[in-house]
Design a protein around this motif. Sequence first.
Motif, PDB file in Angstrom:
ATOM      1  N   LEU A  59      24.304 -24.568  47.221  1.00  0.00           N
ATOM      2  CA  LEU A  59      23.772 -25.468  46.765  1.00  0.00           C
ATOM      3  C   LEU A  59      23.305 -26.619  46.950  1.00  0.00           C
ATOM      4  O   LEU A  59      24.413 -26.487  47.876  1.00  0.00           O
ATOM      5  CB  LEU A  59      24.533 -25.877  45.011  1.00  0.00           C
ATOM      6  CG  LEU A  59      24.115 -26.663  44.285  1.00  0.00           C
ATOM      7  CD1 LEU A  59      23.042 -26.553  43.589  1.00  0.00           C
ATOM      8  CD2 LEU A  59      25.415 -27.106  43.780  1.00  0.00           C
ATOM      9  N   TYR A 103      15.237 -21.605  45.508  1.00  0.00           N
ATOM     10  CA  TYR A 103      14.785 -22.184  43.483  1.00  0.00           C
ATOM     11  C   TYR A 103      15.430 -23.500  43.800  1.00  0.00           C
ATOM     12  O   TYR A 103      16.286 -24.399  44.389  1.00  0.00           O
ATOM     13  CB  TYR A 103      15.951 -21.383  42.916  1.00  0.00           C
ATOM     14  CG  TYR A 103      15.305 -19.625  43.033  1.00  0.00           C
ATOM     15  CD1 TYR A 103      14.467 -19.752  42.025  1.00  0.00           C
ATOM     16  CD2 TYR A 103      16.911 -18.735  43.895  1.00  0.00           C
ATOM     17  CE1 TYR A 103      14.818 -18.207  42.149  1.00  0.00           C
ATOM     18  CE2 TYR A 103      16.403 -17.671  43.996  1.00  0.00           C
ATOM     19  CZ  TYR A 103      16.021 -17.212  43.206  1.00  0.00           C
ATOM     20  OH  TYR A 103      15.800 -15.634  43.067  1.00  0.00           O
ATOM     21  N   VAL A 105      16.012 -27.093  40.478  1.00  0.00           N
ATOM     22  CA  VAL A 105      16.226 -27.053  39.509  1.00  0.00           C
ATOM     23  C   VAL A 105      15.268 -28.044  39.064  1.00  0.00           C
ATOM     24  O   VAL A 105      15.687 -29.501  39.658  1.00  0.00           O
ATOM     25  CB  VAL A 105      17.535 -27.698  38.924  1.00  0.00           C
ATOM     26  CG1 VAL A 105      17.799 -28.131  37.707  1.00  0.00           C
ATOM     27  CG2 VAL A 105      18.550 -26.615  39.921  1.00  0.00           C
ATOM     28  N   LEU A 126      13.785 -23.262  37.969  1.00  0.00           N
ATOM     29  CA  LEU A 126      14.379 -23.040  36.980  1.00  0.00           C
ATOM     30  C   LEU A 126      14.463 -24.277  36.368  1.00  0.00           C
ATOM     31  O   LEU A 126      15.666 -25.072  36.521  1.00  0.00           O
ATOM     32  CB  LEU A 126      16.221 -23.086  37.718  1.00  0.00           C
ATOM     33  CG  LEU A 126      16.485 -21.796  38.987  1.00  0.00           C
ATOM     34  CD1 LEU A 126      17.853 -22.066  39.531  1.00  0.00           C
ATOM     35  CD2 LEU A 126      16.177 -20.909  38.590  1.00  0.00           C
ATOM     36  N   ASN A 148      23.081 -22.862  32.910  1.00  0.00           N
ATOM     37  CA  ASN A 148      23.841 -22.530  34.017  1.00  0.00           C
ATOM     38  C   ASN A 148      24.102 -21.440  34.613  1.00  0.00           C
ATOM     39  O   ASN A 148      23.997 -21.172  35.143  1.00  0.00           O
ATOM     40  CB  ASN A 148      25.919 -22.942  33.501  1.00  0.00           C
ATOM     41  CG  ASN A 148      25.762 -24.940  33.395  1.00  0.00           C
ATOM     42  OD1 ASN A 148      25.321 -25.313  34.960  1.00  0.00           O
ATOM     43  ND2 ASN A 148      27.161 -24.946  32.956  1.00  0.00           N
ATOM     44  N   LYS A 150      20.723 -19.504  34.093  1.00  0.00           N
ATOM     45  CA  LYS A 150      19.935 -19.389  35.120  1.00  0.00           C
ATOM     46  C   LYS A 150      20.524 -19.822  36.431  1.00  0.00           C
ATOM     47  O   LYS A 150      19.830 -19.354  37.458  1.00  0.00           O
ATOM     48  CB  LYS A 150      19.037 -20.443  34.986  1.00  0.00           C
ATOM     49  CG  LYS A 150      17.926 -19.569  33.838  1.00  0.00           C
ATOM     50  CD  LYS A 150      17.032 -20.928  33.021  1.00  0.00           C
ATOM     51  CE  LYS A 150      16.743 -20.465  31.785  1.00  0.00           C
ATOM     52  NZ  LYS A 150      15.181 -21.635  31.456  1.00  0.00           N
ATOM     53  N   ILE A 151      21.080 -21.031  36.701  1.00  0.00           N
ATOM     54  CA  ILE A 151      21.071 -21.380  38.258  1.00  0.00           C
ATOM     55  C   ILE A 151      22.080 -20.540  38.964  1.00  0.00           C
ATOM     56  O   ILE A 151      22.504 -20.228  39.905  1.00  0.00           O
ATOM     57  CB  ILE A 151      21.943 -22.816  38.116  1.00  0.00           C
ATOM     58  CG1 ILE A 151      20.931 -23.578  37.417  1.00  0.00           C
ATOM     59  CG2 ILE A 151      22.696 -23.589  39.599  1.00  0.00           C
ATOM     60  CD1 ILE A 151      21.477 -25.001  37.491  1.00  0.00           C
ATOM     61  N   VAL A 160      19.346 -22.618  46.309  1.00  0.00           N
ATOM     62  CA  VAL A 160      19.496 -23.683  45.164  1.00  0.00           C
ATOM     63  C   VAL A 160      19.420 -25.694  45.429  1.00  0.00           C
ATOM     64  O   VAL A 160      20.124 -25.625  46.074  1.00  0.00           O
ATOM     65  CB  VAL A 160      19.801 -23.462  43.969  1.00  0.00           C
ATOM     66  CG1 VAL A 160      19.789 -24.526  42.101  1.00  0.00           C
ATOM     67  CG2 VAL A 160      19.757 -22.087  43.713  1.00  0.00           C
ATOM     68  N   SER A 162      19.075 -29.157  43.451  1.00  0.00           N
ATOM     69  CA  SER A 162      19.338 -29.302  42.171  1.00  0.00           C
ATOM     70  C   SER A 162      19.619 -31.097  42.463  1.00  0.00           C
ATOM     71  O   SER A 162      19.838 -31.710  43.515  1.00  0.00           O
ATOM     72  CB  SER A 162      20.629 -28.812  41.877  1.00  0.00           C
ATOM     73  OG  SER A 162      20.669 -30.203  40.057  1.00  0.00           O
ATOM     74  N   THR A 178      26.886 -30.904  36.691  1.00  0.00           N
ATOM     75  CA  THR A 178      27.100 -30.445  38.064  1.00  0.00           C
ATOM     76  C   THR A 178      28.271 -29.893  38.569  1.00  0.00           C
ATOM     77  O   THR A 178      28.865 -29.093  39.540  1.00  0.00           O
ATOM     78  CB  THR A 178      26.511 -31.737  39.114  1.00  0.00           C
ATOM     79  OG1 THR A 178      25.456 -31.558  39.173  1.00  0.00           O
ATOM     80  CG2 THR A 178      26.836 -31.295  40.440  1.00  0.00           C
ATOM     81  N   LEU A 181      29.364 -26.544  37.885  1.00  0.00           N
ATOM     82  CA  LEU A 181      28.364 -25.641  37.972  1.00  0.00           C
ATOM     83  C   LEU A 181      29.101 -25.353  39.396  1.00  0.00           C
ATOM     84  O   LEU A 181      29.812 -24.466  39.484  1.00  0.00           O
ATOM     85  CB  LEU A 181      27.021 -26.435  38.557  1.00  0.00           C
ATOM     86  CG  LEU A 181      26.140 -25.350  39.093  1.00  0.00           C
ATOM     87  CD1 LEU A 181      25.707 -24.449  38.218  1.00  0.00           C
ATOM     88  CD2 LEU A 181      24.664 -25.700  39.418  1.00  0.00           C
TER      89      LEU A 181
END
Length: 251
Positions: A59, A103, A105, A126, A148, A150-151, A160, A162, A178, A181
């Motif tokens: 992340l 990906y 967000v 996302l 959450n 989806k992530i 990912v 974000s 966050t 997550l």
Amino acid sequence: MPLDILGLFECDPFGNSLLFRRIIIGLVGWLTYARYTVVNRIQIEGTENLENLPINNVLFLSNHQTYFADVIAFFHIFCAVKWGFQNTLLPPVYLLGPRARQYYVAASETMKKGIVPRVFAAGGALTIERSWRAEGREVQRAVDNSANEKIAKALAHGWVVSFPQGTTTPYAPVRKGTGHLIKNNEPIVVPVVINGFRRAFDKKGLRFKKRNTLLTVQFKEPLQFGPDDTVDDIVAKVRHAIEQDAPEWVQ
């Protein structure tokens, strides 16, 4: 599948073809490459912190300055790192085989405004419904509980990006979502600090505002969290790592 040697038939967890994703990312990359290397100058630091990362459950948390220019820069860098480049986008041969397991967000309302955002969305967005802001106004609505999930699916498949403040406004608070997550998924968390994008591009990141601008992207070492860290502790560490502790004149 036995025939899926080259990943031609592989799909992401959301049913999207990775081959199509590679085509979209490569196309966007070629169309935007000059923005970062000719019209403006990009300075990249810390990609050595990315070289030995696993292919999934990573992340990237960054401050945010434009809707799209930030994300596109990250995708350029991730593809370059895949090809073994270190802190450079020269030459752009990495766009011949872009990284697809990536990906980002984004607010769903942003990705629905026009053809260009919809194309970008196909590259790995996302989309989530923000509970605190809509159409540029502060709102209060139900939390998007699918966000959450989806992530988490995306983290299980790849990297990912974000923007934990959820806005391009500097020194905005990091959202507690966050912290949740991170506690729930335990990803490798790489903080990123960017600068110059707000000066170079408009808010959407599609139009030039000032050319010959130095764009900086710094990848820091992964953050370390302990089992006793609370959500507030995690949020504080993230805010400090992405250099968004509000100075006294803002407070």
